[in-house]
Design a protein around this motif. Structure first.
Motif, PDB file in Angstrom:
ATOM      1  N   ARG A 193       0.821  -1.212   0.000  1.00  0.00           N
ATOM      2  CA  ARG A 193       0.000   0.000   0.000  1.00  0.00           C
ATOM      3  C   ARG A 193       0.857   1.265   0.000  1.00  0.00           C
ATOM      4  O   ARG A 193       0.420   2.316  -0.463  1.00  0.00           O
ATOM      5  CB  ARG A 193      -0.943   0.000   1.206  1.00  0.00           C
ATOM      6  N   ARG A 194       2.058   1.158   0.482  1.00  0.00           N
ATOM      7  CA  ARG A 194       2.973   2.303   0.513  1.00  0.00           C
ATOM      8  C   ARG A 194       3.792   2.419  -0.766  1.00  0.00           C
ATOM      9  O   ARG A 194       4.671   3.285  -0.874  1.00  0.00           O
ATOM     10  CB  ARG A 194       3.895   2.194   1.728  1.00  0.00           C
ATOM     11  N   GLY A 195       3.522   1.515  -1.720  1.00  0.00           N
ATOM     12  CA  GLY A 195       4.134   1.635  -3.040  1.00  0.00           C
ATOM     13  C   GLY A 195       5.410   0.855  -3.257  1.00  0.00           C
ATOM     14  O   GLY A 195       6.122   1.097  -4.236  1.00  0.00           O
ATOM     15  N   TRP A 196       5.698  -0.107  -2.366  1.00  0.00           N
ATOM     16  CA  TRP A 196       6.936  -0.871  -2.497  1.00  0.00           C
ATOM     17  C   TRP A 196       6.647  -2.362  -2.632  1.00  0.00           C
ATOM     18  O   TRP A 196       5.815  -2.910  -1.918  1.00  0.00           O
ATOM     19  CB  TRP A 196       7.818  -0.684  -1.257  1.00  0.00           C
ATOM     20  N   ALA A 197       7.352  -3.021  -3.551  1.00  0.00           N
ATOM     21  CA  ALA A 197       7.432  -4.485  -3.584  1.00  0.00           C
ATOM     22  C   ALA A 197       8.680  -4.882  -2.811  1.00  0.00           C
ATOM     23  O   ALA A 197       9.739  -4.270  -2.976  1.00  0.00           O
ATOM     24  CB  ALA A 197       7.510  -4.993  -5.019  1.00  0.00           C
ATOM     25  N   HIS A 198       8.578  -5.899  -1.959  1.00  0.00           N
ATOM     26  CA  HIS A 198       9.682  -6.259  -1.068  1.00  0.00           C
ATOM     27  C   HIS A 198      10.878  -6.835  -1.814  1.00  0.00           C
ATOM     28  O   HIS A 198      12.026  -6.450  -1.573  1.00  0.00           O
ATOM     29  CB  HIS A 198       9.189  -7.252  -0.011  1.00  0.00           C
TER      30      HIS A 198
ATOM     31  N   LEU B 269       7.871  -7.188   8.866  1.00  0.00           N
ATOM     32  CA  LEU B 269       8.524  -7.610   7.629  1.00  0.00           C
ATOM     33  C   LEU B 269       9.831  -6.840   7.530  1.00  0.00           C
ATOM     34  O   LEU B 269       9.831  -5.616   7.397  1.00  0.00           O
ATOM     35  CB  LEU B 269       7.624  -7.316   6.428  1.00  0.00           C
ATOM     36  N   ILE B 270      10.955  -7.547   7.636  1.00  0.00           N
ATOM     37  CA  ILE B 270      12.248  -6.897   7.726  1.00  0.00           C
ATOM     38  C   ILE B 270      13.059  -7.098   6.441  1.00  0.00           C
ATOM     39  O   ILE B 270      12.619  -7.743   5.502  1.00  0.00           O
ATOM     40  CB  ILE B 270      13.045  -7.406   8.945  1.00  0.00           C
ATOM     41  N   ASP B 271      14.260  -6.537   6.425  1.00  0.00           N
ATOM     42  CA  ASP B 271      15.222  -6.662   5.328  1.00  0.00           C
ATOM     43  C   ASP B 271      14.649  -6.122   4.015  1.00  0.00           C
ATOM     44  O   ASP B 271      14.320  -6.879   3.105  1.00  0.00           O
ATOM     45  CB  ASP B 271      15.681  -8.115   5.165  1.00  0.00           C
ATOM     46  N   LEU B 272      14.594  -4.806   3.917  1.00  0.00           N
ATOM     47  CA  LEU B 272      13.994  -4.142   2.756  1.00  0.00           C
ATOM     48  C   LEU B 272      15.027  -3.651   1.749  1.00  0.00           C
ATOM     49  O   LEU B 272      14.703  -2.830   0.883  1.00  0.00           O
ATOM     50  CB  LEU B 272      13.140  -2.952   3.218  1.00  0.00           C
ATOM     51  N   ALA B 273      16.256  -4.118   1.825  1.00  0.00           N
ATOM     52  CA  ALA B 273      17.311  -3.590   0.963  1.00  0.00           C
ATOM     53  C   ALA B 273      17.034  -3.807  -0.521  1.00  0.00           C
ATOM     54  O   ALA B 273      17.529  -3.052  -1.364  1.00  0.00           O
ATOM     55  CB  ALA B 273      18.655  -4.210   1.330  1.00  0.00           C
ATOM     56  N   LEU B 274      16.253  -4.830  -0.873  1.00  0.00           N
ATOM     57  CA  LEU B 274      15.980  -5.134  -2.284  1.00  0.00           C
ATOM     58  C   LEU B 274      14.619  -4.611  -2.753  1.00  0.00           C
ATOM     59  O   LEU B 274      14.209  -4.890  -3.880  1.00  0.00           O
ATOM     60  CB  LEU B 274      16.049  -6.643  -2.519  1.00  0.00           C
ATOM     61  N   ALA B 275      13.934  -3.854  -1.906  1.00  0.00           N
ATOM     62  CA  ALA B 275      12.600  -3.368  -2.261  1.00  0.00           C
ATOM     63  C   ALA B 275      12.664  -2.400  -3.440  1.00  0.00           C
ATOM     64  O   ALA B 275      13.631  -1.651  -3.601  1.00  0.00           O
ATOM     65  CB  ALA B 275      11.951  -2.693  -1.057  1.00  0.00           C
ATOM     66  N   HIS B 276      11.621  -2.438  -4.266  1.00  0.00           N
ATOM     67  CA  HIS B 276      11.518  -1.562  -5.431  1.00  0.00           C
ATOM     68  C   HIS B 276      10.118  -0.963  -5.509  1.00  0.00           C
ATOM     69  O   HIS B 276       9.162  -1.547  -5.018  1.00  0.00           O
ATOM     70  CB  HIS B 276      11.802  -2.336  -6.718  1.00  0.00           C
ATOM     71  N   GLY B 277      10.046   0.178  -6.149  1.00  0.00           N
ATOM     72  CA  GLY B 277       8.747   0.801  -6.359  1.00  0.00           C
ATOM     73  C   GLY B 277       8.793   2.317  -6.350  1.00  0.00           C
ATOM     74  O   GLY B 277       7.961   2.968  -6.964  1.00  0.00           O
ATOM     75  N   GLN B 278       9.776   2.886  -5.669  1.00  0.00           N
ATOM     76  CA  GLN B 278       9.916   4.329  -5.614  1.00  0.00           C
ATOM     77  C   GLN B 278      11.388   4.699  -5.771  1.00  0.00           C
ATOM     78  O   GLN B 278      12.270   3.839  -5.792  1.00  0.00           O
ATOM     79  CB  GLN B 278       9.333   4.876  -4.311  1.00  0.00           C
ATOM     80  N   TRP B 279      11.634   6.007  -5.819  1.00  0.00           N
ATOM     81  CA  TRP B 279      12.986   6.504  -6.096  1.00  0.00           C
ATOM     82  C   TRP B 279      13.956   6.160  -4.969  1.00  0.00           C
ATOM     83  O   TRP B 279      13.615   6.224  -3.788  1.00  0.00           O
ATOM     84  CB  TRP B 279      12.939   8.018  -6.284  1.00  0.00           C
ATOM     85  N   VAL B 280      15.171   5.774  -5.370  1.00  0.00           N
ATOM     86  CA  VAL B 280      16.278   5.516  -4.446  1.00  0.00           C
ATOM     87  C   VAL B 280      17.476   6.318  -4.951  1.00  0.00           C
ATOM     88  O   VAL B 280      17.731   6.353  -6.159  1.00  0.00           O
ATOM     89  CB  VAL B 280      16.627   4.011  -4.389  1.00  0.00           C
ATOM     90  N   PRO B 281      18.220   6.975  -4.080  1.00  0.00           N
ATOM     91  CA  PRO B 281      19.389   7.755  -4.528  1.00  0.00           C
ATOM     92  C   PRO B 281      20.356   6.919  -5.359  1.00  0.00           C
ATOM     93  O   PRO B 281      20.650   5.769  -5.019  1.00  0.00           O
ATOM     94  CB  PRO B 281      20.041   8.199  -3.209  1.00  0.00           C
ATOM     95  N   ASP B 282      20.844   7.493  -6.448  1.00  0.00           N
ATOM     96  CA  ASP B 282      21.737   6.761  -7.355  1.00  0.00           C
ATOM     97  C   ASP B 282      22.953   6.197  -6.635  1.00  0.00           C
ATOM     98  O   ASP B 282      23.417   5.102  -6.944  1.00  0.00           O
ATOM     99  CB  ASP B 282      22.202   7.680  -8.493  1.00  0.00           C
ATOM    100  N   GLY B 283      23.485   6.935  -5.672  1.00  0.00           N
ATOM    101  CA  GLY B 283      24.692   6.490  -4.989  1.00  0.00           C
ATOM    102  C   GLY B 283      24.519   5.246  -4.171  1.00  0.00           C
ATOM    103  O   GLY B 283      25.507   4.575  -3.826  1.00  0.00           O
TER     104      GLY B 283
END
Length: 279
Positions: free
Chosen positions: A136-141, A158-172
């Motif tokens: 609902r917050r726009g992220w796939a885990h 639900l932990i370990d969100l390092a691989l989540a996708h769906g919104q902008w993440v800083p390029d660096g």
């Protein structure tokens, strides 16, 4: 392979959290996790570092960026107590510690040979609700597996969100998604990685991952048939080809999990439909 440098908390982290007690919870394959107390609160501190190439594994530089990527996502989700930054070998984050057994440990009595204990539907429901909240917050885990559902007294995390996708993440701090633990990887994800080396996690692939997690936790069997020692590419090909095991979760959970593990994403229930069925 552990990293000796991550066996101590870096100065930059010590300055950020000022721990009163700390212990290294794990240190392997590009990540160290510390259990830290500070000012009467308990935190998880994650240190990321690159994985060097070996005879069995290629180099994995993205693991150094994973903690900061997760820290950014947790901050965007509004989780309090989150900090993240860089240290000499990669990145780090600080987040609240989540207390409780994971899904696989909690359902150990269900898997015991000859057991008549059925998996508790309220636990499955709480896992589905945690995943639905993320969606609902726009992220796939992107990395749904039993170890990432921590079942607390009042809440499942639900932990370990390092691989989540769906919104902008800083390029660096961003990096390409190259799949997750294959036992819980949806066929379309495995197929894309075999063909292009990359994929994009979706809500549908998360539902598959949840179904595979429930099946593994309830039965001890993974959803797809392949040799235990098969190379990663062989595992993914079996997943992509839909080589399902002839095993179902016990009780009322069985038909729902079978639907969640449908080969085609469009044939799987949505996470809201999973919640409705479990309710």
């Amino acid at each position: 392979m552990s990293n000796p440098a991550a066996s101590e908390l870096p100065i930059v982290v010590l300055d950020a959290i000022a721990p009163t007690e700390s212990r290294c919870h794990l240190n392997r394959r590009g990540s160290a996790v510390w259990d830290v107390e500070s000012d009467g609160s308990r935190y998880a501190v994650k240190l990321g570092y690159p994985i060097e190439a070996t005879d069995e594994w290629s180099a994995q530089p993205w693991t150094a960026l994973a903690p900061a990527r997760e820290g950014h996502i947790l901050f965007k989700l509004g989780l309090k107590g989150v900090l993240y930054g860089e240290w000499e070998q990669g990145t780090w984050n600080i987040q609240p510690w989540r207390e409780g057994p994971d899904l696989h440990d909690l359902w150990k009595p269900v898997r015991k040979e000859g057991s008549k204990v059925e998996p508790h539907l309220d636990v499955a429901l709480s896992c589905a609700q945690a995943l639905a909240d993320l969606h609902r917050r726009g992220w796939a885990h992107g990395d749904v597996q039993p170890a990432h559902f921590i079942v607390g007294l009042d809440t499942t995390y639900l932990i370990d969100l390092a691989l989540a996708h769906g919104q902008w993440v800083p390029d660096g701090y961003d990096f390409a998604y190259r799949g997750c633990l294959v036992h819980y990887e949806a066929p379309e994800i495995s197929r894309a990685i075999l063909e292009t080396g990359e994929a994009v996690p979706t809500f549908e692939s998360d539902v598959y991952g949840l179904g595979a997690s429930l099946l593994m936790s309830a039965t001890g069997w993974r959803a797809v048939e392949y040799p235990d020692d098969a190379p990663r590419s062989v595992q993914r090909q079996a997943v992509a080809d839909g080589k399902r095991r002839h095993v179902s979760a016990p009780g009322k959970l069985g038909p729902l999990v079978d639907a969640m593990l449908s080969h085609s994403p469009s044939d799987r229930p949505t996470i809201d439909e999973v919640i409705s069925a479990l309710s």
